[in-house]
Design a protein around this motif. Structure first.
Motif, mmCIF file in Angstrom:
data_model
loop_
_atom_site.group_PDB
_atom_site.id
_atom_site.type_symbol
_atom_site.label_atom_id
_atom_site.label_comp_id
_atom_site.label_asym_id
_atom_site.label_seq_id
_atom_site.Cartn_x
_atom_site.Cartn_y
_atom_site.Cartn_z
ATOM 1 N N ASN A 5 0.854 -1.148 0.011
ATOM 2 C CA ASN A 5 0.129 0.010 -0.153
ATOM 3 C C ASN A 5 0.918 1.095 -0.075
ATOM 4 O O ASN A 5 1.854 1.476 0.758
ATOM 5 N N PHE A 6 0.584 1.904 -0.954
ATOM 6 C CA PHE A 6 1.649 3.159 -1.128
ATOM 7 C C PHE A 6 1.110 4.580 -0.360
ATOM 8 O O PHE A 6 -0.153 4.820 -0.449
ATOM 9 N N GLU A 7 1.565 4.980 0.506
ATOM 10 C CA GLU A 7 1.373 6.230 1.005
ATOM 11 C C GLU A 7 1.628 7.390 0.262
ATOM 12 O O GLU A 7 0.950 8.404 0.448
ATOM 13 N N LYS A 8 3.108 7.413 -0.188
ATOM 14 C CA LYS A 8 3.532 8.538 -0.941
ATOM 15 C C LYS A 8 4.387 8.137 -2.005
ATOM 16 O O LYS A 8 5.187 7.230 -1.712
ATOM 17 N N VAL A 9 4.246 8.810 -3.389
ATOM 18 C CA VAL A 9 5.638 8.666 -4.386
ATOM 19 C C VAL A 9 5.937 9.953 -4.638
ATOM 20 O O VAL A 9 5.246 10.819 -4.919
ATOM 21 N N ASN A 10 7.184 9.983 -4.458
ATOM 22 C CA ASN A 10 7.954 11.204 -4.803
ATOM 23 C C ASN A 10 8.890 11.134 -6.003
ATOM 24 O O ASN A 10 9.987 10.378 -5.871
ATOM 25 N N ILE A 11 8.620 11.735 -7.210
ATOM 26 C CA ILE A 11 9.505 11.541 -8.205
ATOM 27 C C ILE A 11 10.230 12.820 -8.544
ATOM 28 O O ILE A 11 9.560 13.984 -8.543
ATOM 29 N N GLU A 12 11.664 12.838 -8.274
ATOM 30 C CA GLU A 12 12.440 14.079 -8.387
ATOM 31 C C GLU A 12 12.387 14.524 -9.995
ATOM 32 O O GLU A 12 12.233 13.545 -10.878
ATOM 33 N N THR A 13 13.121 15.531 -10.261
ATOM 34 C CA THR A 13 13.567 16.142 -11.662
ATOM 35 C C THR A 13 14.742 15.296 -11.956
ATOM 36 O O THR A 13 15.622 15.088 -11.190
#
Length: 236
Positions: free
Chosen positions: A104-112
């Motif tokens: 279960n994903f709580e947060k997905v952070n994709i950087e530049t």
């Protein structure tokens, strides 16, 4: 006296003329001697270049074979590098984790993306390979998936990353047991997509039919086999 005067006068004129002729000769001789020396140096340099070019000509066929091998080697080394790493790639990586594990994903952070190595266009063009005429740049783009899962399903989620056909690295895995009443772990998986641009590689978009249709939900609620929700909210 008049005869002697005229004689001396003509002698003087003759001396002056001879002197001027000698001076002109010396100047012209010096000039052409200098030009000759320069030509000799230039000819020597050209002779060296001719010998060098002759060597290239003699080995031309071998150079062509070596160049073809080099190009093939470059393409083989970069075959596993995608030309881009877009948000869609990271989203579908998370979706595939869900399809292959209980997570279960709580947060997905994709950087530049950031450049990690660059080969300038002058160097690329100077290599003389016709198909490469742009600067070649290697990029890295990171993402962090904060989630809730258990150890067995974590291994399944990591296997999804290992199976990606492109250069993708797992940078960090950080987990802590949520509480003593269950075996859920809360933490993050950090990955990096490595890409190369400038080699005329075509980008392949990931298949997103199910995700775009709403069949797959990156932040959907996941359940264990016992029917317990493994979302963080249900365990608070």
């Amino acid at each position: 006296m008049k005869k002697n005067g005229k004689k001396n006068f003509f002698v003087g004129i003759t001396v002056v003329m001879v002197a001027l002729c000698l001076l002109a000769y010396v100047m012209v001789y010096s000039k052409y001697t200098e030009m000759t020396d320069k030509l000799k140096v230039s000819n020597n340099e050209l002779a060296v270049q001719v010998e060098e070019m002759k060597g290239y000509y003699v080995k031309m066929d071998q150079y062509k074979v070596d160049t073809e091998k080099m190009v093939a080697g470059i393409e083989e080394l970069t075959m596993e590098y995608s030309s881009q790493a877009n948000e869609e790639d990271f989203i579908m990586t998370g979706v595939n984790m869900q399809l292959n594990s209980i997570i279960n994903f709580e947060k997905v952070n994709i950087e530049t993306e950031e450049v990690i190595h660059s080969i300038p266009v002058e160097t690329v063009v100077g290599a003389g390979i016709e198909k490469y005429q742009q600067p070649i740049e290697f990029y890295a783009r990171k993402a962090s998936y904060e989630n809730l899962t258990d150890y067995a399903n974590l291994k399944n989620a990591l296997q999804v990353v290992f199976d990606i056909p492109y250069k993708v690295g797992i940078n960090n895995i950080t987990y802590a047991r949520e509480n003593e009443s269950n075996n859920f772990m809360e933490g993050a998986i950090d990955i990096t997509y490595y890409t190369v641009q400038g080699m005329d590689k075509e980008y392949e978009y990931p298949k997103m039919d199910g995700y775009l249709a709403g069949v797959q939900d990156l932040f959907g609620k996941m359940f264990t086999e016992e029917g317990e929700s493994n979302s963080k909210k249900d365990n608070d």
